[in-house]
Motif scaffolding. Structure first.
Motif, mmCIF file in Angstrom:
data_model
loop_
_atom_site.group_PDB
_atom_site.id
_atom_site.type_symbol
_atom_site.label_atom_id
_atom_site.label_comp_id
_atom_site.label_asym_id
_atom_site.label_seq_id
_atom_site.Cartn_x
_atom_site.Cartn_y
_atom_site.Cartn_z
ATOM 1 N N VAL A 164 -111.624 -3.992 63.513
ATOM 2 C CA VAL A 164 -110.961 -4.147 64.675
ATOM 3 C C VAL A 164 -111.922 -4.787 65.634
ATOM 4 N N LEU A 165 -111.785 -5.731 66.437
ATOM 5 C CA LEU A 165 -112.779 -6.160 67.498
ATOM 6 C C LEU A 165 -112.414 -5.572 68.854
ATOM 7 N N ARG A 166 -113.206 -4.928 69.385
ATOM 8 C CA ARG A 166 -112.946 -4.283 70.838
ATOM 9 C C ARG A 166 -113.446 -5.075 71.745
ATOM 10 N N THR A 167 -112.594 -5.684 72.690
ATOM 11 C CA THR A 167 -113.182 -6.556 73.646
ATOM 12 C C THR A 167 -112.671 -5.885 75.116
ATOM 13 N N PRO A 168 -113.323 -5.722 76.054
ATOM 14 C CA PRO A 168 -112.937 -5.366 77.416
ATOM 15 C C PRO A 168 -111.782 -6.000 77.634
ATOM 16 N N LEU A 169 -110.812 -5.326 78.057
ATOM 17 C CA LEU A 169 -109.216 -6.001 78.250
ATOM 18 C C LEU A 169 -109.286 -7.067 79.335
ATOM 19 N N PRO A 170 -109.920 -6.911 80.493
ATOM 20 C CA PRO A 170 -110.068 -8.053 81.479
ATOM 21 C C PRO A 170 -110.549 -9.302 80.895
ATOM 22 N N VAL A 171 -111.736 -9.234 80.105
ATOM 23 C CA VAL A 171 -112.160 -10.462 79.234
ATOM 24 C C VAL A 171 -111.143 -11.009 78.463
ATOM 25 N N ALA A 172 -110.273 -10.247 77.750
ATOM 26 C CA ALA A 172 -109.477 -10.843 76.669
ATOM 27 C C ALA A 172 -108.510 -11.305 77.552
ATOM 28 N N VAL A 173 -107.907 -10.736 78.524
ATOM 29 C CA VAL A 173 -106.759 -11.360 79.562
ATOM 30 C C VAL A 173 -107.373 -12.776 79.982
ATOM 31 N N ALA A 174 -108.601 -12.798 80.377
ATOM 32 C CA ALA A 174 -109.144 -14.102 80.794
ATOM 33 C C ALA A 174 -108.985 -15.114 80.106
ATOM 34 N N ARG A 175 -109.618 -14.949 78.665
ATOM 35 C CA ARG A 175 -109.679 -15.694 77.751
ATOM 36 C C ARG A 175 -108.268 -16.377 77.302
ATOM 37 N N PHE A 176 -107.242 -15.336 77.038
ATOM 38 C CA PHE A 176 -105.908 -15.551 76.727
ATOM 39 C C PHE A 176 -105.288 -16.703 77.854
ATOM 40 N N THR A 177 -105.476 -16.172 79.149
ATOM 41 C CA THR A 177 -105.000 -16.711 80.053
ATOM 42 C C THR A 177 -105.552 -18.394 80.401
ATOM 43 N N ALA B 4 -93.221 -18.071 73.124
ATOM 44 C CA ALA B 4 -92.608 -18.322 74.550
ATOM 45 C C ALA B 4 -93.844 -18.004 75.598
ATOM 46 N N PRO B 5 -93.575 -18.783 76.738
ATOM 47 C CA PRO B 5 -94.483 -18.486 77.771
ATOM 48 C C PRO B 5 -94.656 -17.055 78.293
ATOM 49 N N VAL B 6 -95.710 -16.650 78.456
ATOM 50 C CA VAL B 6 -95.990 -15.262 78.953
ATOM 51 C C VAL B 6 -96.213 -15.441 80.260
ATOM 52 N N ASP B 7 -95.296 -14.294 80.892
ATOM 53 C CA ASP B 7 -95.199 -14.131 82.401
ATOM 54 C C ASP B 7 -96.495 -13.196 82.862
ATOM 55 N N ASP B 8 -96.858 -12.244 82.000
ATOM 56 C CA ASP B 8 -97.793 -11.335 82.439
ATOM 57 C C ASP B 8 -98.692 -11.127 81.386
ATOM 58 N N ALA C 22 -101.848 -9.861 81.317
ATOM 59 C CA ALA C 22 -102.471 -8.469 81.235
ATOM 60 C C ALA C 22 -101.498 -7.508 80.638
ATOM 61 N N ALA C 23 -100.171 -7.668 80.920
ATOM 62 C CA ALA C 23 -99.258 -6.299 80.045
ATOM 63 C C ALA C 23 -99.356 -6.853 78.804
ATOM 64 N N LEU C 24 -99.213 -8.147 78.300
ATOM 65 C CA LEU C 24 -99.168 -8.396 76.787
ATOM 66 C C LEU C 24 -100.504 -7.909 76.035
ATOM 67 N N VAL C 25 -101.356 -8.084 76.665
ATOM 68 C CA VAL C 25 -103.044 -7.752 76.062
ATOM 69 C C VAL C 25 -103.017 -6.007 76.118
ATOM 70 N N ALA C 26 -102.473 -5.645 77.002
ATOM 71 C CA ALA C 26 -102.650 -4.210 77.065
ATOM 72 C C ALA C 26 -101.540 -3.415 76.177
ATOM 73 N N GLU C 27 -100.425 -3.968 75.926
ATOM 74 C CA GLU C 27 -99.469 -3.818 75.107
ATOM 75 C C GLU C 27 -100.034 -3.901 73.643
ATOM 76 N N ALA C 28 -100.643 -4.941 73.224
ATOM 77 C CA ALA C 28 -101.404 -5.351 71.959
ATOM 78 C C ALA C 28 -102.343 -4.290 71.667
ATOM 79 N N ASP C 29 -103.150 -3.924 72.711
ATOM 80 C CA ASP C 29 -104.404 -2.858 72.658
ATOM 81 C C ASP C 29 -103.920 -1.371 72.220
ATOM 82 N N ALA C 30 -102.696 -1.339 72.814
ATOM 83 C CA ALA C 30 -102.152 0.163 72.530
ATOM 84 C C ALA C 30 -101.410 0.195 71.159
ATOM 85 N N ALA C 31 -100.916 -0.848 70.798
ATOM 86 C CA ALA C 31 -100.499 -1.188 69.416
ATOM 87 C C ALA C 31 -101.326 -1.145 68.210
#
Length: 185
Positions: free
Chosen positions: A103-116, A130-134, A136-145
């Motif tokens: 599992v690659l651990r990346t700081p969530l803000p970095v992952a959100v910035a790349r994804f965006t 589908a388009p992602v409205d949020d 940051a929420a998608l990445v945070a949910e993925a991290d929890a999972a």
């Protein structure tokens, strides 16, 4: 000896980059992006659940062929649920090859910035139905999972701060691969 390597991580963690680097240094390695396999299926967006199941079955079959021929397989994939992880582990066992689960651990803000940043570029067209409205929420949910998956599979090797120093992350991956090869021997 061939290896089956899972690079799990949130969207934007650097999975594909690390997979391409590994393949570039290990000839005939199959980099198997299940999202790209899914995108090969006609009208997959109209049947996302069925397309996902079919793409995973095709990916397992492709992996089996590559492993049988003695080639490594790298699966750079966000997996927030256990079934496909377990299927990959089972395939490795059936093929008699090490399963290197990372599992690659990346700081969530970095992952959100790349994804965006990649949104709308076509680079993730296969990854997001589908388009992602949020993001940051998608990445945070993925991290929890993913954290739940790691908790259920304690042998998972966590590659820390791959983003901070890609060289260190790559060396961590090579160390995990070497350790798996040694323990399988």
């Amino acid at each position: 000896m061939a290896r089956l390597i899972l690079l799990n991580g949130v969207p934007g963690a650097g999975k594909s980059t690390l997979a391409r680097r590994y393949a570039g240094e290990h000839p005939l390695t199959l980099v198997l992006d299940v999202d790209l396999v899914r995108a090969l299926l006609g009208a997959w967006q109209d049947h996302p659940a069925d397309a996902g199941r079919l793409a995973r079955r095709i990916a397992l079959a492709m992996s089996a062929v590559a492993l049988e021929q003695g080639h490594d397989v790298v699966v750079p994939q966000y997996l927030g649920r256990l079934p496909f992880v377990e299927q990959l582990a089972e395939l490795a066992g059936e093929a008699g090859v090490p399963f290197v689960e990372t599992v690659l651990r990346t700081p969530l803000p970095v992952a959100v910035a790349r994804f965006t940043e990649r949104a709308g570029t076509g680079r993730d067209a296969a990854e997001v139905a589908a388009p992602v409205d949020d993001p940051a929420a998608l990445v945070a949910e993925a991290d929890a999972a993913i954290r739940a998956v790691v908790a259920a599979r304690p042998a998972t090797v966590v590659l820390e701060d791959v983003d901070a120093d890609p060289e260190v992350g790559y060396r961590q991956l090579l160390t995990a691969v070497a350790a798996a090869r040694t323990s399988a021997a």
